[in-house]
Scaffold this active site. Structure first.
Site, PDB file in Angstrom:
ATOM      1  N   ASP A   1       0.861  -1.194   0.000  1.00 20.30           N
ATOM      2  CA  ASP A   1       0.000   0.000   0.000  1.00 20.30           C
ATOM      3  C   ASP A   1       0.893   1.238   0.000  1.00 20.30           C
ATOM      4  O   ASP A   1       2.100   1.144  -0.243  1.00 20.30           O
ATOM      5  CB  ASP A   1      -0.983  -0.046   1.189  1.00 20.30           C
ATOM      6  CG  ASP A   1      -0.290  -0.005   2.544  1.00 20.30           C
ATOM      7  OD1 ASP A   1       0.949   0.164   2.574  1.00 20.30           O
ATOM      8  OD2 ASP A   1      -0.976  -0.143   3.571  1.00 20.30           O
ATOM      9  N   PHE A   2       0.313   2.412   0.258  1.00 18.16           N
ATOM     10  CA  PHE A   2       1.120   3.638   0.300  1.00 18.16           C
ATOM     11  C   PHE A   2       1.742   3.858   1.681  1.00 18.16           C
ATOM     12  O   PHE A   2       2.931   4.080   1.806  1.00 18.16           O
ATOM     13  CB  PHE A   2       0.233   4.858  -0.002  1.00 18.16           C
ATOM     14  CG  PHE A   2       0.090   5.184  -1.467  1.00 18.16           C
ATOM     15  CD1 PHE A   2       0.814   4.510  -2.436  1.00 18.16           C
ATOM     16  CD2 PHE A   2      -0.779   6.189  -1.885  1.00 18.16           C
ATOM     17  CE1 PHE A   2       0.674   4.817  -3.786  1.00 18.16           C
ATOM     18  CE2 PHE A   2      -0.926   6.512  -3.227  1.00 18.16           C
ATOM     19  CZ  PHE A   2      -0.200   5.826  -4.174  1.00 18.16           C
TER      20      PHE A   2
HETATM   21  P1  CNA Z   1      -2.989   3.834   2.198  1.00 20.47           P
HETATM   22  O1  CNA Z   1      -3.059   5.281   2.462  1.00 20.47           O
HETATM   23  O2  CNA Z   1      -1.655   3.220   1.972  1.00 20.47           O
HETATM   24  O3  CNA Z   1      -3.723   3.099   3.414  1.00 20.47           O
HETATM   25  C1  CNA Z   1      -3.814   1.702   3.514  1.00 20.47           C
HETATM   26  C2  CNA Z   1      -4.519   1.374   4.816  1.00 20.47           C
HETATM   27  O4  CNA Z   1      -4.755  -0.018   4.845  1.00 20.47           O
HETATM   28  C3  CNA Z   1      -3.713   1.730   6.066  1.00 20.47           C
HETATM   29  O5  CNA Z   1      -4.577   2.279   7.023  1.00 20.47           O
HETATM   30  C4  CNA Z   1      -3.159   0.369   6.514  1.00 20.47           C
HETATM   31  O6  CNA Z   1      -2.956   0.278   7.909  1.00 20.47           O
HETATM   32  C5  CNA Z   1      -4.268  -0.544   6.085  1.00 20.47           C
HETATM   33  N1  CNA Z   1      -3.844  -1.920   5.807  1.00 20.47           N
HETATM   34  C6  CNA Z   1      -2.746  -2.365   5.166  1.00 20.47           C
HETATM   35  N2  CNA Z   1      -2.752  -3.700   5.045  1.00 20.47           N
HETATM   36  C7  CNA Z   1      -3.890  -4.111   5.650  1.00 20.47           C
HETATM   37  C8  CNA Z   1      -4.485  -5.381   5.860  1.00 20.47           C
HETATM   38  N3  CNA Z   1      -3.913  -6.522   5.428  1.00 20.47           N
HETATM   39  N4  CNA Z   1      -5.667  -5.437   6.519  1.00 20.47           N
HETATM   40  C9  CNA Z   1      -6.265  -4.307   6.973  1.00 20.47           C
HETATM   41  N5  CNA Z   1      -5.757  -3.071   6.805  1.00 20.47           N
HETATM   42  C10 CNA Z   1      -4.590  -2.978   6.136  1.00 20.47           C
HETATM   43  O7  CNA Z   1      -3.895   3.413   0.930  1.00 20.47           O
HETATM   44  P2  CNA Z   1      -5.318   3.989   0.485  1.00 20.47           P
HETATM   45  O8  CNA Z   1      -5.902   2.996  -0.418  1.00 20.47           O
HETATM   46  O9  CNA Z   1      -6.112   4.471   1.623  1.00 20.47           O
HETATM   47  O10 CNA Z   1      -4.831   5.291  -0.327  1.00 20.47           O
HETATM   48  C11 CNA Z   1      -5.293   5.541  -1.542  1.00 20.47           C
HETATM   49  C12 CNA Z   1      -4.294   5.411  -2.688  1.00 20.47           C
HETATM   50  C13 CNA Z   1      -3.444   4.177  -2.629  1.00 20.47           C
HETATM   51  C14 CNA Z   1      -5.068   5.255  -3.965  1.00 20.47           C
HETATM   52  O11 CNA Z   1      -4.859   6.344  -4.798  1.00 20.47           O
HETATM   53  C15 CNA Z   1      -4.582   3.950  -4.631  1.00 20.47           C
HETATM   54  O12 CNA Z   1      -4.554   4.032  -6.025  1.00 20.47           O
HETATM   55  C16 CNA Z   1      -3.228   3.759  -4.057  1.00 20.47           C
HETATM   56  N6  CNA Z   1      -2.659   2.401  -4.116  1.00 20.47           N
HETATM   57  C17 CNA Z   1      -3.324   1.350  -4.694  1.00 20.47           C
HETATM   58  C18 CNA Z   1      -2.752   0.091  -4.726  1.00 20.47           C
HETATM   59  C19 CNA Z   1      -3.495  -1.063  -5.370  1.00 20.47           C
HETATM   60  O13 CNA Z   1      -4.177  -0.871  -6.370  1.00 20.47           O
HETATM   61  N7  CNA Z   1      -3.392  -2.259  -4.800  1.00 20.47           N
HETATM   62  C20 CNA Z   1      -1.476  -0.111  -4.162  1.00 20.47           C
HETATM   63  C21 CNA Z   1      -0.828   0.988  -3.583  1.00 20.47           C
HETATM   64  C22 CNA Z   1      -1.420   2.236  -3.561  1.00 20.47           C
END
Ligand code: CNA
Length: 293
Positions: free
Chosen positions: A42-43
């Site tokens: 994730d980010f």
């Molecule tokens: P973020 O800001 O990185 O937040 C992720 C959240 O998820 C955090 O609160 C973490 O603690 C929580 N988290 C991580 N792993 C787990 C898990 N296994 N179980 C429960 N909670 C967990 O990411 P957001 O999505 O909130 O931010 C938005 C951005 C991230 C968007 O613009 C996306 O496009 C972007 N993004 C997308 C991907 C993807 O498509 N998989 C990957 C990385 C970033």
């Protein structure tokens, strides 16, 4: 507040709601945290993409890697990042499969996702149920004049360190994923209204720190339950009666925070509802379909 145990009565009410078929319009609001167990960082987690890109690509802020003007000035850091960000082999997680399972039961209103990995589709969720608010990594185009571009050709160029420009306006081409300072697609705003039909909102794996998407939970109707499944609390909290912010500890509010890893929380939920066998069969079938493709 984050370390508090979930209110037992609220959790039981949710389980009872599933068992008695009370929820017929479930809305998912999801982020990168639902895909971390598929191997996609994730980010903002300590091991997330933001943890090392600033130093690695010589950026002022980690967000600059995904900022439109920085990209248009110099696409090299993002193109270099793309070379390493290969997610084609990734499989949907239990959490994606749960969304698909509920779609097949006819219980899903819409899936609003910030994710660009398309794992909802791999899990078998119907395309018309999903709103890819931040686009998808499987398409490419010009961020200035919106002319489409072949994603395979872009990938090939990126791998050969060739900078790809638009034949119409000369801007650098990128995958059609929404960057900071870029507008969300028309279809996001068009389909936003569907959220009003929800009877249960499940918000999972998101820090709710990217807007306007981060405001979606507060647009769920007041009559709807809101369940946040995340490693830590996210979003706005409030103690004011008339606020739309989360109030997990308020016994009279239909807000519930289930702290933990999405896949583990989903596993427990499925077990408590009594769907374990059916869900496991569904997952095995879907995963073998993907592997035999
Ligand atoms: P973020 O800001 O990185 O937040 C992720 C959240 O998820 C955090 O609160 C973490 O603690 C929580 N988290 C991580 N792993 C787990 C898990 N296994 N179980 C429960 N909670 C967990 O990411 P957001 O999505 O909130 O931010 C938005 C951005 C991230 C968007 O613009 C996306 O496009 C972007 N993004 C997308 C991907 C993807 O498509 N998989 C990957 C990385 C970033």
């Amino acid at each position: 507040m984050g370390s508090d145990q979930p209110h037992p009565n609220k959790y039981e009410e949710i389980i009872e709601g599933f068992k008695t078929n009370k929820f017929k319009n479930i809305t998912f609001i999801t982020g990168a945290g639902i895909s971390t167990s598929a191997g996609i960082p994730d980010f903002r987690s300590p091991t997330g993409i933001f943890a090392n890109v600033k130093k690695k690509y010589g950026l002022n802020r980690p967000e600059d890697l995904f900022e439109l003007n920085s990209f248009l000035d110099n696409p090299k850091p993002f193109y270099d990042f793309c070379k390493e960000f290969n997610i084609e082999h990734c499989l949907p997680t239990k959490t994606h499969l749960f969304q698909s399972f509920l779609c097949h039961k006819g219980l899903v209103n819409k899936i609003y996702t910030q994710n660009v990995d398309g794992l909802e589709l791999k899990a078998g969720c119907p395309e018309n149920k999903i709103i890819f608010a931040h686009g998808r990594i499987t398409e490419a185009g010009c961020p200035k004049c919106f002319k489409s571009y072949d994603i395979e050709k872009l990938r090939e160029n990126i791998n050969k360190d060739i900078l790809t420009t638009c034949s119409s306006c000369g801007a650098y081409i990128k995958p059609k994923v929404v960057f900071y300072n870029e507008s969300l697609s028309f279809s996001f705003y068009f389909k936003f209204i569907s959220i009003k039909f929800s009877d249960l909102g499940i918000i999972m794996g998101t820090s709710l720190r990217v807007f306007p998407f981060g405001n979606l939970p507060y647009s769920l109707p007041k009559s709807s339950w809101r369940v946040l499944i995340n490693m830590e609390e996210a979003g706005y909290m409030s103690y004011q009666e008339d606020s739309n912010a989360f109030r997990f500890n308020d016994i009279n509010k239909k807000d519930l925070f289930l702290q933990g890893k999405c896949d583990e929380v989903i596993d427990k939920l499925v077990r408590d509802i009594g769907w374990e066998q059916e869900f496991n069969n569904f997952c095995n079938q879907r995963l073998s379909q993907i592997q035999n493709k």
